[in-house]
Design a protein around this motif. Structure first.
Motif, mmCIF file in Angstrom:
data_model
loop_
_atom_site.group_PDB
_atom_site.id
_atom_site.type_symbol
_atom_site.label_atom_id
_atom_site.label_comp_id
_atom_site.label_asym_id
_atom_site.label_seq_id
_atom_site.Cartn_x
_atom_site.Cartn_y
_atom_site.Cartn_z
ATOM 1 N N GLU A 65 0.831 -1.209 0.000
ATOM 2 C CA GLU A 65 0.000 0.000 0.000
ATOM 3 C C GLU A 65 0.867 1.261 0.000
ATOM 4 O O GLU A 65 0.617 2.198 -0.759
ATOM 5 N N ALA A 66 1.899 1.279 0.837
ATOM 6 C CA ALA A 66 2.802 2.434 0.891
ATOM 7 C C ALA A 66 3.527 2.616 -0.445
ATOM 8 O O ALA A 66 3.702 3.749 -0.915
ATOM 9 N N CYS A 67 3.931 1.517 -1.056
ATOM 10 C CA CYS A 67 4.628 1.585 -2.343
ATOM 11 C C CYS A 67 3.719 2.117 -3.446
ATOM 12 O O CYS A 67 4.143 2.933 -4.268
ATOM 13 N N ARG A 68 2.473 1.672 -3.460
ATOM 14 C CA ARG A 68 1.537 2.180 -4.473
ATOM 15 C C ARG A 68 1.301 3.674 -4.303
ATOM 16 O O ARG A 68 1.262 4.421 -5.287
ATOM 17 N N HIS A 69 1.152 4.092 -3.059
ATOM 18 C CA HIS A 69 0.941 5.515 -2.779
ATOM 19 C C HIS A 69 2.152 6.340 -3.232
ATOM 20 O O HIS A 69 2.007 7.388 -3.873
#
Length: 112
Positions: free
Chosen positions: A96-100
């Motif tokens: 999730e952090a990487c996508r953001h």
């Protein structure tokens, strides 16, 4: 032209992603089948380093930050894809952090 606040927001997103990647890699090393987590650990470590460098270049308004944002988005996408293959909470949080971060890098590089 980007404002200082937009740069600060991007820097924080990069650092947050780096922290999630570092946490994920460390947690993966504690898993019972650590060998199965090899690619996840490798990508998390690469992504953390690249996110930290992207944050640094953005903070100093480097002439190379746009190119680095493009690379950072690519590495974040790869890390998110790998982490998404695993059911661990730390992997889901990292993905999730990487996508953001990837989305923000693309947005920032398009306007830089």
């Amino acid at each position: 032209m980007e404002t200082i606040q937009q740069h600060e927001g991007h820097v924080q997103i990069c650092f947050d992603c780096a922290a999630a990647c570092e946490h994920c890699a460390t947690a993966c090393l504690q898993e019972d089948h650590v060998q199965m987590m090899r690619d996840c650990i490798r990508l998390c470590r690469d992504c953390a380093d690249i996110c930290k460098m992207c944050a640094s270049l953005t903070a100093r308004d480097s002439e190379f930050m746009k190119q680095f944002m493009v690379l950072c988005a690519e590495v974040c996408d790869a890390c998110a894809n790998e982490c998404s293959k695993h059911d661990h909470d730390h992997c889901r949080a990292c993905a999730e952090a990487c996508r953001h971060c990837a989305d923000d890098c693309r947005r920032m590089s398009a306007s830089a």
